[in-house]
Write a protein that holds these residues in place. Structure first.
Motif, mmCIF file in Angstrom:
data_model
loop_
_atom_site.group_PDB
_atom_site.id
_atom_site.type_symbol
_atom_site.label_atom_id
_atom_site.label_comp_id
_atom_site.label_asym_id
_atom_site.label_seq_id
_atom_site.Cartn_x
_atom_site.Cartn_y
_atom_site.Cartn_z
ATOM 1 N N LEU A 152 0.933 -1.073 0.005
ATOM 2 C CA LEU A 152 0.146 0.076 -0.062
ATOM 3 C C LEU A 152 0.829 1.248 0.001
ATOM 4 O O LEU A 152 1.803 1.390 0.850
ATOM 5 C CB LEU A 152 -0.676 -0.006 1.131
ATOM 6 N N PHE A 153 0.804 2.055 -1.029
ATOM 7 C CA PHE A 153 1.568 3.227 -1.015
ATOM 8 C C PHE A 153 0.489 4.441 -0.763
ATOM 9 O O PHE A 153 -0.582 4.611 -1.453
ATOM 10 C CB PHE A 153 1.999 3.365 -2.495
ATOM 11 N N VAL A 154 0.837 5.139 0.056
ATOM 12 C CA VAL A 154 0.017 6.347 0.759
ATOM 13 C C VAL A 154 0.558 7.623 0.311
ATOM 14 O O VAL A 154 1.650 7.856 0.982
ATOM 15 C CB VAL A 154 -0.356 6.347 2.074
ATOM 16 N N ALA A 155 0.243 8.509 -0.561
ATOM 17 C CA ALA A 155 0.748 9.968 -0.598
ATOM 18 C C ALA A 155 -0.219 10.852 0.090
ATOM 19 O O ALA A 155 -1.233 11.005 -0.025
ATOM 20 C CB ALA A 155 0.756 10.112 -2.043
ATOM 21 N N ILE A 156 0.586 11.550 1.006
ATOM 22 C CA ILE A 156 -0.185 12.540 1.885
ATOM 23 C C ILE A 156 0.351 13.971 1.504
ATOM 24 O O ILE A 156 1.502 14.227 2.009
ATOM 25 C CB ILE A 156 0.085 12.156 3.480
ATOM 26 N N GLY A 157 -0.523 14.759 0.748
ATOM 27 C CA GLY A 157 -0.041 16.117 0.472
ATOM 28 C C GLY A 157 -1.401 17.028 0.811
ATOM 29 O O GLY A 157 -1.907 16.971 1.792
ATOM 30 N N THR A 158 -1.610 17.688 -0.317
ATOM 31 C CA THR A 158 -2.971 18.380 -0.208
ATOM 32 C C THR A 158 -4.042 17.733 0.066
ATOM 33 O O THR A 158 -4.993 17.940 0.731
ATOM 34 C CB THR A 158 -3.083 19.360 -1.390
ATOM 35 N N GLY A 159 -4.028 16.640 -0.641
ATOM 36 C CA GLY A 159 -4.997 15.412 -0.359
ATOM 37 C C GLY A 159 -4.265 14.149 0.042
ATOM 38 O O GLY A 159 -3.197 14.391 0.381
ATOM 39 N N ILE A 160 -5.058 13.093 -0.077
ATOM 40 C CA ILE A 160 -4.622 11.860 0.191
ATOM 41 C C ILE A 160 -5.181 10.735 -0.553
ATOM 42 O O ILE A 160 -6.259 10.805 -0.616
ATOM 43 C CB ILE A 160 -4.887 11.226 1.942
ATOM 44 N N ALA A 161 -4.183 10.050 -1.275
ATOM 45 C CA ALA A 161 -4.596 8.912 -2.288
ATOM 46 C C ALA A 161 -3.702 7.875 -1.881
ATOM 47 O O ALA A 161 -2.524 7.964 -1.556
ATOM 48 C CB ALA A 161 -4.524 9.445 -3.481
ATOM 49 N N ALA A 162 -3.990 6.549 -2.446
ATOM 50 C CA ALA A 162 -3.272 5.271 -2.153
ATOM 51 C C ALA A 162 -3.153 4.818 -3.391
ATOM 52 O O ALA A 162 -3.926 4.712 -4.234
ATOM 53 C CB ALA A 162 -3.834 4.512 -1.236
ATOM 54 N N ALA A 163 -2.218 3.848 -3.475
ATOM 55 C CA ALA A 163 -2.232 2.866 -4.636
ATOM 56 C C ALA A 163 -1.810 1.665 -4.091
ATOM 57 O O ALA A 163 -1.239 1.350 -2.935
ATOM 58 C CB ALA A 163 -0.730 3.222 -5.321
ATOM 59 N N LEU A 164 -2.606 0.651 -4.617
ATOM 60 C CA LEU A 164 -2.430 -0.758 -4.179
ATOM 61 C C LEU A 164 -1.818 -1.655 -5.144
ATOM 62 O O LEU A 164 -1.981 -1.788 -6.169
ATOM 63 C CB LEU A 164 -3.936 -1.349 -4.054
ATOM 64 N N VAL A 165 -0.839 -2.549 -4.416
ATOM 65 C CA VAL A 165 -0.551 -3.559 -5.307
ATOM 66 C C VAL A 165 -0.920 -4.864 -4.567
ATOM 67 O O VAL A 165 -0.428 -5.092 -3.311
ATOM 68 C CB VAL A 165 1.257 -3.788 -5.359
ATOM 69 N N CYS A 166 -1.658 -5.758 -5.106
ATOM 70 C CA CYS A 166 -2.042 -7.260 -4.511
ATOM 71 C C CYS A 166 -1.730 -8.318 -5.332
ATOM 72 O O CYS A 166 -1.732 -8.394 -6.580
ATOM 73 C CB CYS A 166 -3.800 -7.291 -4.446
ATOM 74 N N ASP A 167 -0.749 -9.281 -4.579
ATOM 75 C CA ASP A 167 -0.281 -10.460 -5.283
ATOM 76 C C ASP A 167 0.735 -9.989 -6.502
ATOM 77 O O ASP A 167 0.630 -10.462 -7.498
ATOM 78 C CB ASP A 167 -1.383 -11.245 -5.652
ATOM 79 N N GLY A 168 1.430 -8.907 -6.355
ATOM 80 C CA GLY A 168 2.167 -8.269 -7.214
ATOM 81 C C GLY A 168 1.466 -7.612 -8.344
ATOM 82 O O GLY A 168 2.297 -6.988 -9.260
ATOM 83 N N LYS A 169 0.270 -7.359 -8.290
ATOM 84 C CA LYS A 169 -0.372 -6.703 -9.452
ATOM 85 C C LYS A 169 -0.926 -5.421 -8.807
ATOM 86 O O LYS A 169 -1.728 -5.271 -7.835
ATOM 87 C CB LYS A 169 -1.750 -7.595 -9.967
ATOM 88 N N PRO A 170 -0.694 -4.465 -9.832
ATOM 89 C CA PRO A 170 -1.634 -2.978 -9.296
ATOM 90 C C PRO A 170 -2.876 -3.158 -9.473
ATOM 91 O O PRO A 170 -3.520 -3.621 -10.671
ATOM 92 C CB PRO A 170 -0.793 -2.026 -10.450
#
Ligand SMILES: [Zn+2]
Length: 334
Positions: A152-170
């Motif tokens: 789980l990649f979480v970008a916290i700036g003016t907003g907050i959004a995340a990117a998910l990689v599950c079992d190697g797949k985005p």
């Protein structure tokens, strides 16, 4: 620039086409664009930064993206490098498969066939992606989450959004996956720009942290970094605001850890620059909240604000049929 890998291939075997060319990576943000010419090993050969003319409307932004791609293309031409693809990543809701910028509050476009428009304007083959998902892809391939299969990649700036990689797949889900900033962590809390209330973004984004401090202390700060510095100095209001943000994040991350079981959670964006000041209370908060779940390791992003651009390059290479990830051992950010 590194040498042609064909020299390492013996017996007259032709080198793969990708080894002789490059891709263009372009990360389009609300205020600025970062671009790079990237070789097949994801080394940035050229980089550039330009402002995003957001105030001039979405079509001006499309013009600026096309111009910037043409500049990057000229840089590649000067090096006699064929360009296989351009990867362009933008904020908002992005449908990678339909090649559409579905919606962006920040830039103001809706259902825009951006990849096709850019192809017509530049003559390049263009693959479209989402800025935060691309950042997650880069941190997974080249940065803090190398080797993990569930991230789980979480970008916290003016907003907050995340990117998910599950079992190697985005995971994209038509562009709607990863909206961690709009998980409600304070029932009946402050109104959120999305139309809901009490979303994580209203508690833990850099904007929210600065606004909460200003409201409670009665004195204006320029940003969340000021609140972090005041918390380190022992300012009680700054400490309380910071702890509230960490609690909200811990609630949301505990939910994510329960649903997705990431091995690694990577924190990026402006707020993560506080380092252990953020990571330590978050680790403690997760430890309090999790019982049987897999304990994720919590780490700071490594690629800084170039993650999106490098991710755009990966989007470009994948569209060109080449996956550089398998051969990478760590590439420095430009
Ligand atoms: Zn919201």
């Amino acid at each position: 620039m590194d040498g042609d890998s064909s020299s390492t291939l013996a017996g007259g075997i032709s080198p793969p086409a990708h080894a002789q060319g490059c891709v263009l990576g372009l990360d389009v943000g609300g205020t600025g664009m970062k671009g790079a010419v990237l070789d097949h090993g994801m080394r940035p050969l050229e980089t550039l930064r330009r402002p995003t003319p957001r105030a001039d409307g979405p079509l001006a932004v499309v013009d600026a993206i096309a111009d910037t791609l043409l500049t990057l293309n000229a840089m590649a031409s000067e090096r006699a490098l064929p360009v296989h693809h351009a990867g362009v990543v933008v904020p908002g809701i992005v449908d990678d498969d339909l090649r559409q910028a579905v919606w962006s509050a920040n830039i103001g476009w809706r259902d825009l066939p951006l990849a096709t428009l850019l192809e017509k304007r530049t003559g390049l083959r263009v693959a479209l992606g989402h800025d935060v998902r691309a950042g997650g892809l880069a941190e997974h391939a080249l940065g803090a989450a190398r080797g993990a299969r569930n991230v789980l990649f979480v970008a916290i700036g003016t907003g907050i959004a995340a990117a998910l990689v599950c079992d190697g797949k985005p995971i994209s889900s038509g562009g709607y996956a990863g909206e961690l900033g709009h998980v409600v962590v304070e029932s009946g809390g402050r109104p959120c720009a999305c139309g809901s209330a009490g979303c994580l973004e209203t508690v833990a984004s850099a904007t929210a942290v600065a606004a909460a401090y200003t409201a409670r202390a009665g004195r204006t700060v320029t940003g969340a970094a000021d609140v972090a510095a005041l918390a380190v100095q022992g300012d009680p209001v700054a400490r309380a605001v910071w702890q509230q943000a960490a609690d909200g994040l811990a609630d949301a991350l505990a939910t994510a850890a329960t649903l997705l079981a990431p091995e690694t959670i990577v924190l990026g964006g402006g707020l993560a620059e506080a380092g252990e000041l953020l990571l330590a209370p978050l680790r403690a908060g997760l430890e309090e909240r999790l019982t049987f779940q897999r304990r994720p390791s919590l780490v700071r992003a490594e690629l800084g604000d170039w993650a999106g651009c490098l991710g755009a390059g990966l989007v470009g290479w994948r569209a060109a049929g080449h996956n550089p990830t398998s051969q990478l051992t760590g590439v420095p950010a430009p």
